[in-house]
Motif scaffolding. Structure first.
Motif, short mmCIF file in Angstrom:
data_model
loop_
_atom_site.label_atom_id
_atom_site.label_comp_id
_atom_site.label_asym_id
_atom_site.label_seq_id
_atom_site.Cartn_x
_atom_site.Cartn_y
_atom_site.Cartn_z
N MET A 12 0.84 -1.17 0.00
CA MET A 12 0.00 0.00 0.00
C MET A 12 0.89 1.24 0.00
O MET A 12 1.76 1.38 0.85
N PRO A 13 0.68 2.15 -0.93
CA PRO A 13 1.50 3.37 -0.97
C PRO A 13 1.17 4.33 0.17
O PRO A 13 0.04 4.38 0.66
N ARG A 14 2.20 5.07 0.61
CA ARG A 14 2.01 6.07 1.66
C ARG A 14 1.19 7.23 1.12
O ARG A 14 1.31 7.61 -0.03
N LEU A 15 0.41 7.81 1.99
CA LEU A 15 -0.30 9.03 1.64
C LEU A 15 0.62 10.22 1.88
O LEU A 15 1.10 10.42 2.99
#
Length: 122
Positions: A1-4
């Motif tokens: 999951m990519p960082r926000l």
């Protein structure tokens, strides 16, 4: 999951330089150490977790670069730039072969599973 992370386009142009330069020296110092060393541990005084990571590496006979920035009583603003850069909320910050691997307990898991040696060989 990519960082926000707040998109550059959503930052007003008038403040982009301020954001880009905020505590940049500490980030560049750590980045340079990561580029020059197989293992880097970033810590702070009085925190037992960086000591735990260093003891684990010492016991394994692995050399590393240790960078220490202040203690609980000072330098928190400078350390905060590293937290923003990595997205990691605590110390130590451990890098192996230019990859951020987490903190002391994460390093211990890598060592116990044999993954640490694989990372170092790769």
């Amino acid at each position: 999951m990519p960082r926000l992370i707040l998109e550059e386009a959503r930052i007003h142009p008038a403040i982009r330089e301020t954001i880009a330069q905020h505590q940049r020296d500490i980030v560049e110092e750590v980045s340079a150490a990561v580029a020059a060393n197989d293992i880097v541990v970033v810590g702070m005084a009085q925190n037992p977790s960086p000591k735990k990571a260093r003891k684990l590496l010492d016991a394994a006979g692995l050399s590393y670069k240790y960078l220490e920035y202040g203690s609980y009583f000072n330098t928190w603003r400078r350390r905060n730039a590293l937290k923003l850069w990595t997205g990691w909320p605590t110390f130590p910050m451990v890098f192996v072969k230019r990859q951020f691997v987490g903190g002391a307990s994460d390093l211990e898991k890598l060592q116990q599973s044999g993954e640490l040696q694989k990372l170092l060989q790769g």
